[in-house]
Design a protein around this motif. Structure first.
Motif, PDB file in Angstrom:
ATOM      1  N   TYR A 166      18.392  35.389  27.454  1.00  0.00           N
ATOM      2  CA  TYR A 166      18.022  34.385  28.455  1.00  0.00           C
ATOM      3  C   TYR A 166      16.600  33.871  28.205  1.00  0.00           C
ATOM      4  O   TYR A 166      16.353  32.659  28.207  1.00  0.00           O
ATOM      5  CB  TYR A 166      18.124  35.004  29.853  1.00  0.00           C
ATOM      6  N   GLU A 179      15.388  30.027  27.141  1.00  0.00           N
ATOM      7  CA  GLU A 179      14.526  29.264  28.038  1.00  0.00           C
ATOM      8  C   GLU A 179      13.228  28.792  27.360  1.00  0.00           C
ATOM      9  O   GLU A 179      12.617  27.823  27.802  1.00  0.00           O
ATOM     10  CB  GLU A 179      14.167  30.100  29.274  1.00  0.00           C
ATOM     11  N   GLY A 213       9.388  29.159  37.250  1.00  0.00           N
ATOM     12  CA  GLY A 213      10.684  28.488  37.148  1.00  0.00           C
ATOM     13  C   GLY A 213      11.713  29.366  36.451  1.00  0.00           C
ATOM     14  O   GLY A 213      12.880  29.422  36.855  1.00  0.00           O
ATOM     15  N   VAL A 214      11.278  30.054  35.406  1.00  0.00           N
ATOM     16  CA  VAL A 214      12.169  30.980  34.695  1.00  0.00           C
ATOM     17  C   VAL A 214      12.605  32.106  35.626  1.00  0.00           C
ATOM     18  O   VAL A 214      13.773  32.505  35.648  1.00  0.00           O
ATOM     19  CB  VAL A 214      11.456  31.549  33.449  1.00  0.00           C
ATOM     20  N   ARG A 215      11.659  32.624  36.414  1.00  0.00           N
ATOM     21  CA  ARG A 215      11.972  33.718  37.337  1.00  0.00           C
ATOM     22  C   ARG A 215      13.009  33.292  38.381  1.00  0.00           C
ATOM     23  O   ARG A 215      13.998  34.010  38.632  1.00  0.00           O
ATOM     24  CB  ARG A 215      10.683  34.169  38.031  1.00  0.00           C
ATOM     25  N   LYS A 216      12.799  32.121  38.975  1.00  0.00           N
ATOM     26  CA  LYS A 216      13.717  31.649  40.020  1.00  0.00           C
ATOM     27  C   LYS A 216      15.114  31.412  39.448  1.00  0.00           C
ATOM     28  O   LYS A 216      16.135  31.742  40.083  1.00  0.00           O
ATOM     29  CB  LYS A 216      13.182  30.364  40.651  1.00  0.00           C
ATOM     30  N   LYS A 217      15.180  30.841  38.264  1.00  0.00           N
ATOM     31  CA  LYS A 217      16.476  30.582  37.631  1.00  0.00           C
ATOM     32  C   LYS A 217      17.185  31.889  37.312  1.00  0.00           C
ATOM     33  O   LYS A 217      18.412  32.004  37.488  1.00  0.00           O
ATOM     34  CB  LYS A 217      16.276  29.752  36.364  1.00  0.00           C
ATOM     35  N   LEU A 218      16.420  32.890  36.872  1.00  0.00           N
ATOM     36  CA  LEU A 218      17.023  34.194  36.573  1.00  0.00           C
ATOM     37  C   LEU A 218      17.510  34.866  37.854  1.00  0.00           C
ATOM     38  O   LEU A 218      18.543  35.541  37.854  1.00  0.00           O
ATOM     39  CB  LEU A 218      16.011  35.084  35.851  1.00  0.00           C
ATOM     40  N   ASN A 219      16.772  34.695  38.940  1.00  0.00           N
ATOM     41  CA  ASN A 219      17.211  35.236  40.238  1.00  0.00           C
ATOM     42  C   ASN A 219      18.604  34.733  40.601  1.00  0.00           C
ATOM     43  O   ASN A 219      19.402  35.461  41.216  1.00  0.00           O
ATOM     44  CB  ASN A 219      16.240  34.830  41.349  1.00  0.00           C
ATOM     45  N   ASP A 220      18.905  33.484  40.238  1.00  0.00           N
ATOM     46  CA  ASP A 220      20.178  32.852  40.603  1.00  0.00           C
ATOM     47  C   ASP A 220      21.274  33.069  39.565  1.00  0.00           C
ATOM     48  O   ASP A 220      22.367  32.528  39.698  1.00  0.00           O
ATOM     49  CB  ASP A 220      19.979  31.344  40.803  1.00  0.00           C
ATOM     50  N   THR A 221      20.965  33.845  38.519  1.00  0.00           N
ATOM     51  CA  THR A 221      21.943  34.088  37.452  1.00  0.00           C
ATOM     52  C   THR A 221      22.685  35.397  37.731  1.00  0.00           C
ATOM     53  O   THR A 221      22.063  36.460  37.799  1.00  0.00           O
ATOM     54  CB  THR A 221      21.244  34.180  36.083  1.00  0.00           C
ATOM     55  N   CYS A 277      19.404  40.908  42.834  1.00  0.00           N
ATOM     56  CA  CYS A 277      19.483  39.964  41.713  1.00  0.00           C
ATOM     57  C   CYS A 277      18.618  40.498  40.582  1.00  0.00           C
ATOM     58  O   CYS A 277      17.873  41.468  40.762  1.00  0.00           O
ATOM     59  CB  CYS A 277      19.023  38.569  42.135  1.00  0.00           C
TER      60      CYS A 277
END
Length: 617
Positions: A306, A310, A344-352, A364
C-alpha cells in the motif's frame, strides 16, 4: 540521438539541425559510388555483408553498467570499413545500415534517423580525412604506427560528443548538465576506446579470414553483448536481494540508511528541501498475538504494498525500518507538505478493509507517524533520523493514529527519561576512570559547565539535553588511545598527536555501536573543529559546524586550559578568559564567547582575579 531530443525544437535548434543535415548530406553525396566509380561484384558483397553486421550490432548493444547506460558497436564496423576499404565503402555501409534501421526500428522517429545518419556521415568523413592526413594507409598490415588510428578515433569521438552537446545547448534541454557528468563521460570514453580496438581486430580478421572473419567477429560481439546483459541482470537481481526486505519487498534498513546518507549530503550541498517520515503500525503486537504470525506477516506485506503504491508517483522512497516500523524519504518536500501527504495516506488506510482489524482499538489499520525536515545547521543524517524518531514518539504519546511534526518546543523527554539517559552514558564514561582519570574528571567538569551554560542560552529542551549528554561523553573515544600517549608527561610528538586526534572518530564509532544516543555524534566528532576552519577532523568552519558543537568547543577548551594536564601548563580562570577573548572569531564562535565568560564570572567569582584584561567591555 533519441526521439525526446529531436522533438525539442526551438528556432535555434531547427537552424542547427538544418546545418547538420545539409553538411552530412554533402559529405555523403561527395563519396557515393556514382557511375564513374561503380563497385565490382566483390565490393558489393562486402558492402552488404558489412551492412548486415553493422545492423546486428545496432540491435545487440553493449551494456557496461547497471544504471542502464549502453552503447552499440556498429561504429567498429564503420571504422574498420573506412580503414580497410576506404571512405566510399564506409558511406555506403552507413547508408544501408540506417536504411534498414529506418524500416525496422519504428520506435525512433524519422527525423531522429535522418539526423543521426547525417551526424555519422560527418563523423566518418572527418575521421577518414584525418586518418589519411596523419599518414594512415588503407588495408591491413599497416599497423606500424598506431598514431593515425588513435588521432582519427579521437576525432570520431570528439565530433560525436560535440554535435550532441551543441544540440543540448541550442535546444535548452534541462538535462544538459547531466551530459557533462564525469562518470558518464568516462563511460563514453571507454566505449569509444573499445570501439577502436574492435575495429582493428575486425581489420585483421577480414584480411586473414575474409567473410568468415567478419562472421566470426559479428557472432563474438553479439555473444558478448548477450553475456554482458545476462551478467548485469544477475548483478541487479543480487543487488535487489541485498537491498530489499524479504517479507514486504520494500527497501531494507541497510539500504535506507545508505541512501538517506547520500541524499542528505546532496541536499546539504544544493540547499534543497528534504523530509523524513517514520511510521509505526498501531497495536500490531495485539493483532499478531490474536491472529498469529502468519496473518501478521500478511498485514505487513499489505501495508508495505500500500505504501509503495501511494508513494511511487511522487518519487518517494519507502523502506521497512524494522518490525512494524516503516520509513519514507520525501526529497524536495517541506515538512508541512510531508505532513499533509502522510495524513492523507493515513486516512485512506483507515478506510481500507483488512481481515481481523476490527479487533484493534481503532477498528481499522492505523499508524502513528513522525516527520522531521532537513535544517541547514544539521551536520549529518543521524540528526534527521533522531528528530523523526522523536516526532514518532510524540505521535504515539498523543493517542496514536495521527501525524506529528518535529517541534523542539513541544517534544521533549521528561526528567525521569533524561536521568535514565545520563545513567546509561555515565556507565560508558566509567570505562575512562580506570584508564585515564584526567579525562574522566575533565568530562565531568565539562558536563557541569554545559548544564550551567545551557540554562542561559536560547536553546530548546531537546538541544539542552543533547548538549549536556554530549558534554559528558565527548571524549569517550580516548578509551582507544594507548596509556603511553594519554599519560605522557612531555609534549606529544607528531605521530602521537595524529593518534590522539583520532579519538573523535573512535568516539563516534563507540556511540554508533550503542545506538541509543546518535544525536550526540556531532558533538563527539566535531568538538575540535575551529570557527576559522583550522580544526580537525574535517576542517569545517563557521556554520558548517553544528551550533552545539561550537558551544561545546568553548566549554571543552576552557576546562582544558584551567585543568592540570601532563603536557600543558595550567592557566588560571583569568588567563583562560583572556585566551577565550583572544581566540574569539578564530578558534571560537564569537556569539557564545562573551555569554560563557559572563556565566563563569557569575558562577565562579572566587576564581577570577580582576585585571583590566578580564573585565568585559
Amino acid at each position: 540521438m533519441s526521439n525526446e531530443l529531436i522533438n525539442r525544437f526551438s528556432l535555434l535548434s531547427k537552424i542547427y539541425m538544418a546545418g547538420i543535415l545539409v553538411l552530412g548530406s554533402i559529405f555523403f553525396m561527395m563519396n557515393m559510388p556514382l557511375n564513374k566509380y561503380l563497385y565490382s561484384l566483390d565490393d558489393w558483397v562486402w558492402v552488404y555483408t558489412l551492412s548486415i553486421a553493422a545492423f546486428l550490432l545496432c540491435y545487440f548493444d553493449m551494456r557496461l553498467s547497471p544504471n542502464g547506460n549502453a552503447f552499440s558497436m556498429e561504429s567498429s564496423v564503420y571504422l574498420a570499413t573506412i580503414f580497410y576499404f576506404g571512405l566510399s565503402h564506409g558511406m555506403m555501409v552507413l547508408f544501408l545500415t540506417y536504411f534498414a534501421n529506418f524500416l525496422y526500428n519504428r520506435a525512433v522517429s524519422r527525423r531522429a534517423h535522418i539526423f543521426n545518419f547525417c551526424m555519422y556521415s560527418i563523423m566518418i568523413f572527418s575521421t577518414y580525412k584525418v586518418f589519411i592526413l596523419f599518414g594512415g594507409l588503407k588495408g591491413a598490415g599497416n599497423f606500424g604506427s598506431l598514431f593515425p588510428y588513435i588521432v582519427s578515433l579521437f576525432v570520431y569521438f570528439s565530433l560525436n560528443l560535440l554535435i550532441t552537446l551543441v544540440f543540448f545547448i541550442v535546444s535548452s534541454h534541462p538535462e544538459f548538465k547531466g551530459i557533462l557528468n564525469r562518470g558518464l563521460l568516462k563511460e563514453v570514453f571507454f566505449a569509444y576506446f573499445v570501439t577502436l580496438l574492435l575495429s582493428l581486430v575486425l581489420i585483421i580478421l577480414i584480411d586473414s579470414e575474409g567473410f568468415f572473419g567478419l562472421f566470426l567477429f559479428t557472432v563474438l560481439v553479439v555473444l558478448l553483448s548477450i553475456t554482458f546483459g545476462k551478467v548485469l541482470e544477475w548483478y541487479q537481481e543480487m543487488s535487489n536481494q541485498a537491498n530489499k526486505d524479504y517479507l514486504t519487498g520494500l527497501y531494507n534498513h541497510g539500504y535506507f540508511k545508505d541512501y538517506l546518507k547520500e541524499l542528505f549530503q546532496e541536499t546539504k550541498k544544493a540547499g534543497d528541501q528534504l523530509s523524513l517520515a517514520f511510521l509505526d503500525l498501531d497495536d500490531f503486537k495485539k493483532y499478531n498475538d490474536y491472529h498469529g504470525h502468519v496473518q501478521g506477516d500478511r498485514l505487513l506485506k499489505f501495508v508495505g504494498e500500500y505504501l509503495k503504491n501511494e508513494t511511487k508517483e511522487r518519487g518517494f522512497t519507502v523502506a521497512r525500518y524494522g518490525g512494524e516500523e516503516f520509513a519514507i524519504i520525501l526529497p524536495k518536500t517541506t515538512k508541512h507538505e510531508a505532513a499533509a501527504f502522510m495524513d492523507g495516506v493515513r486516512k485512506k488506510l483507515n478506510d481500507t478493509p483488512f481481515d481481523g482489524v476490527e479487533r484493534l482499538p481503532y477498528r481499522c489499520i492505523s499508524f502513528s507517524c513522525g516527520i522531521a525536515e532537513y535544517e541547514s545547521d544539521m551536520y549529518e543524517e543521524s540528526e534527521l533520523l533522531h528528530k523523526a524518531d522523536q516526532a514518532l514518539y510524540y505521535s504515539k504519546a498523543q493517542g496514536k493514529n495521527n501525524v506529528q511534526l518535529y517541534d523542539a518546543k513541544r517534544i521533549s523527554r521528561d526528567a525521569l527519561k533524561f536521568k535514565e539517559d545520563l545513567d546509561a552514558i555515565e556507565e560508558q564514561l566509567k570505562l575512562l576512570l580506570y584508564k585515564d582519570v584526567y579525562t574522566y574528571r575533565h568530562s565531568k567538569r565539562v558536563f557541569t559547565y554545559a548544564m550551567e551554560f545551557s540554562d542561559r542560552l536560547p536553546l530548546t529542551e531537546e538541544e539542552k539535553r543533547t548538549l549536556v549528554l554530549g558534554a559528558l561523553v565527548h571524549d569517550i573515544g580516548k578509551i582507544e588511545v594507548s596509556r603511553d600517549i594519554i599519560n605522557k608527561t612531555s609534549k606529544l610528538d607528531p605521530d602521537e598527536w595524529e593518534i590522539m586526534k583520532k579519538h573523535v572518530i573512535w568516539g563516534k564509532e563507540i556511540i554508533l555501536s550503542d545506538g541509543r544516543f546518535e544525536e550526540v555524534i556531532p558533538l563527539v566528532e566535531l568538538h575540535h573543529e575551529r570557527y576559522d576552519g583550522k580544526g580537525y577532523p574535517y576542517g569545517l568552519k563557521d556554520e558548517q559546524i553544528p551550533k552545539l558543537a561550537r558551544i561545546l568547543c568553548i566549554i571543552d577548551s576552557f576546562d582544558a586550559m584551567t585543568t592540570d594536564r601532563p603536557y600543558q601548563r595550567t592557566k588560571t580562570f583569568s588567563e583562560a578568559i583572556v585566551e577565550l577573548r583572544r581566540c574569539s572569531g578564530t578558534q571560537f564562535d564569537p556569539q557564545y564567547v562573551e555569554p560563557f565568560i559572563q556565566m563563569i564570572e557569575e558562577y565562579y567569582p572566587e576564581k577570577i582575579i580582576r585585571t583590566d584584561e578580564t573585565v568585559s567591555t
